[in-house]
Scaffold this active site. Structure first.
Site, PDB file in Angstrom:
ATOM      1  N   HIS A 173       0.861  -1.204   0.063  1.00  0.00           N
ATOM      2  CA  HIS A 173       0.059  -0.093   0.050  1.00  0.00           C
ATOM      3  C   HIS A 173       1.056   1.354   0.069  1.00  0.00           C
ATOM      4  O   HIS A 173       1.731   1.240   0.589  1.00  0.00           O
ATOM      5  CB  HIS A 173      -0.769  -0.190   1.173  1.00  0.00           C
ATOM      6  CG  HIS A 173      -2.180   1.269   1.090  1.00  0.00           C
ATOM      7  ND1 HIS A 173      -1.953   2.366   1.578  1.00  0.00           N
ATOM      8  CD2 HIS A 173      -3.474   0.807   0.623  1.00  0.00           C
ATOM      9  CE1 HIS A 173      -2.938   2.830   1.240  1.00  0.00           C
ATOM     10  NE2 HIS A 173      -3.774   1.889   0.814  1.00  0.00           N
TER      11      HIS A 173
ATOM     12  N   GLU B 168       0.571   4.218   1.329  1.00  0.00           N
ATOM     13  CA  GLU B 168       0.915   4.782   2.760  1.00  0.00           C
ATOM     14  C   GLU B 168       2.142   3.797   3.419  1.00  0.00           C
ATOM     15  O   GLU B 168       3.098   4.732   3.929  1.00  0.00           O
ATOM     16  CB  GLU B 168      -0.363   4.605   3.664  1.00  0.00           C
ATOM     17  CG  GLU B 168      -0.101   5.185   4.863  1.00  0.00           C
ATOM     18  CD  GLU B 168      -1.313   4.966   5.957  1.00  0.00           C
ATOM     19  OE1 GLU B 168      -1.061   5.076   7.247  1.00  0.00           O
ATOM     20  OE2 GLU B 168      -2.465   4.829   5.345  1.00  0.00           O
TER      21      GLU B 168
ATOM     22  N   ASN C 174      -9.172   1.097   2.980  1.00  0.00           N
ATOM     23  CA  ASN C 174     -10.462   1.261   4.046  1.00  0.00           C
ATOM     24  C   ASN C 174     -11.595   0.578   3.626  1.00  0.00           C
ATOM     25  O   ASN C 174     -12.608   0.131   4.468  1.00  0.00           O
ATOM     26  CB  ASN C 174     -10.456   2.869   4.452  1.00  0.00           C
ATOM     27  CG  ASN C 174     -11.138   3.376   3.179  1.00  0.00           C
ATOM     28  OD1 ASN C 174     -12.420   3.520   3.063  1.00  0.00           O
ATOM     29  ND2 ASN C 174     -10.306   4.209   2.373  1.00  0.00           N
TER      30      ASN C 174
ATOM     31  N   THR D 273      -3.191   3.607   8.737  1.00  0.00           N
ATOM     32  CA  THR D 273      -4.047   4.346   9.249  1.00  0.00           C
ATOM     33  C   THR D 273      -5.752   3.534   9.220  1.00  0.00           C
ATOM     34  O   THR D 273      -6.613   3.909   9.681  1.00  0.00           O
ATOM     35  CB  THR D 273      -4.472   5.723   8.702  1.00  0.00           C
ATOM     36  OG1 THR D 273      -4.362   5.874   7.227  1.00  0.00           O
ATOM     37  CG2 THR D 273      -2.946   6.409   9.260  1.00  0.00           C
TER      38      THR D 273
END
Length: 376
Positions: free
Chosen positions: A149, A151, A266, A208
């Site tokens: 990912h 991030e 998410n 996150t």
């Protein structure tokens, strides 16, 4: 033949759709297109939602993949080039997406002369800052999340930067060619955390968008391998709120529909939360994906990932009420930009920076002193 629409009640989760970071990133990209001359790119997909990406492309905002990254970093005018050609190549803007990038990527873009618009989510920036700080203190860093990912890949770069800072704190500096014994590990679940090597001191940070349950399990496993473990609280509150709202919605409905991009982390976590309720659950990216079977239920709950635009949520809700798909909501998949892997983007930029010092490219999966690695 479509089943008779038996849906009588459609209930939205209390919190759903765009989070503040995604909304900010989209607005910054649109502002760049409206006010900057020349080409406007996002470095990788701005957000993981195909409808949003198609809308941005329709407005002239292109998604830059690794094959074109060298163009963004090095765009000298060819000898004898016409003035308009020079302007087209030099007047360019690159938007850093919400997931952030490694510092060497950002620096390479700035050196190239591109105008850089940093749309990194503030929560991700905080994770980057903390990861760099832990590494600068000489702590190993464990990242809980998807190793591919954007991030996570970006935060790995900040660990490299922190390790370089740790070098400068050594008496007389680090010997030539020597790097501090700071390692970074990416673990995707508790099983991988339990396979970590024994470490004296380390810090654990979460992507996150993972669930608190996932993080708690990883932290518990990591504690069995690390003598002194610092567990940072880096899960975005917006992610937790969407998951909690979905759990609260579940007892009041018969089926659940999660709206969002299939490649959105998410949204996938939200889908996992929905499936944990044991209710019939579907994931849709747009109106055309609504399954006919859902019309057999009288009460349907809907939630949406943090990168899902309001217009898509409204269109899906309207279609559920009417049993039809409004033509205006349709977006051709052929209009979607090519999505490239985050590691390829990072590798392309780091190779342009050079291999010296902390900016050297590291092969994914390798674990060595000051190497960013993965526990397989």
């Amino acid at each position: 033949m479509r089943k008779v629409n038996c849906i009588k009640v459609i209930t939205r989760a209390h919190t759903l759709g765009y989070c503040g970071g995604v909304r900010m990133a989209v607005r910054m990209a649109e502002h760049a297109r409206a006010h900057h001359r020349g080409s406007v790119y996002t470095l990788g997909p701005l957000v993981h939602n195909p409808v949003t990406l198609a809308r941005l492309r329709a407005r002239g905002i292109e998604c830059l993949d690794p094959a074109h990254l060298s163009f963004a970093l090095h765009a000298p005018a060819a000898p004898g080039a016409a003035p308009h050609a020079v302007e087209e190549k030099t007047a360019r803007t690159v938007v850093i997406r919400a997931h952030g990038v490694a510092p060497e990527v950002y620096e390479a873009l700035e050196r190239s002369g591109a105008q850089v618009v940093d749309a990194t989510c503030p929560r991700v920036k905080e994770s980057q800052r903390r990861a760099q700080g832990f590494a600068a203190q000489g702590l190993h860093v464990i990242l809980a999340g998807d190793r591919n990912h954007g991030e996570i890949v970006g935060i790995e770069g900040y660990v490299r930067a922190g390790a370089a800072q740790a070098c400068s704190h050594l008496p007389g500096g680090a010997p030539d060619g020597m790097l501090p014994q700071v390692q970074c590990f990416v673990v995707q679940n508790a099983r991988e955390a339990a396979a970590l090597p024994c470490l004296a001191r380390a810090a654990l940070l979460a992507q996150t968008t993972i669930t608190q349950g996932e993080y708690d399990a990883i932290a518990a496993a990591a504690r069995t391998r690390v003598r002194e473990l610092t567990v940072a609280r880096t899960i975005c509150a917006a992610t937790a709120r969407r998951q909690a709202a979905l759990r609260a919605l579940a007892p009041t409905v018969e089926a659940l529909l999660v709206i969002g991009g299939a490649h959105s982390a998410n949204t996938q976590r939200l889908l996992h939360t929905a499936r944990e309720t044991s209710l019939p659950t579907w994931l849709v990216e747009r109106v055309e994906d609504i399954p006919p079977d859902i019309y057999a239920f009288s009460a349907v709950g809907i939630s949406a990932g943090a990168s899902t635009p309001d217009c898509v949520i409204a269109a899906v809700e309207q279609a559920l009420r009417t049993g039809g798909a409004p033509v205006a909501s349709r977006v051709s998949s052929s209009a979607l930009p090519k999505v490239s892997t985050c590691r390829a983007v990072c590798a392309a930029a780091t190779s342009s920076v050079g291999s010296a010092g902390a900016s050297g490219a590291v092969s994914p999966g390798a674990v060595r002193p000051f190497a960013v690695g993965s526990v397989r």
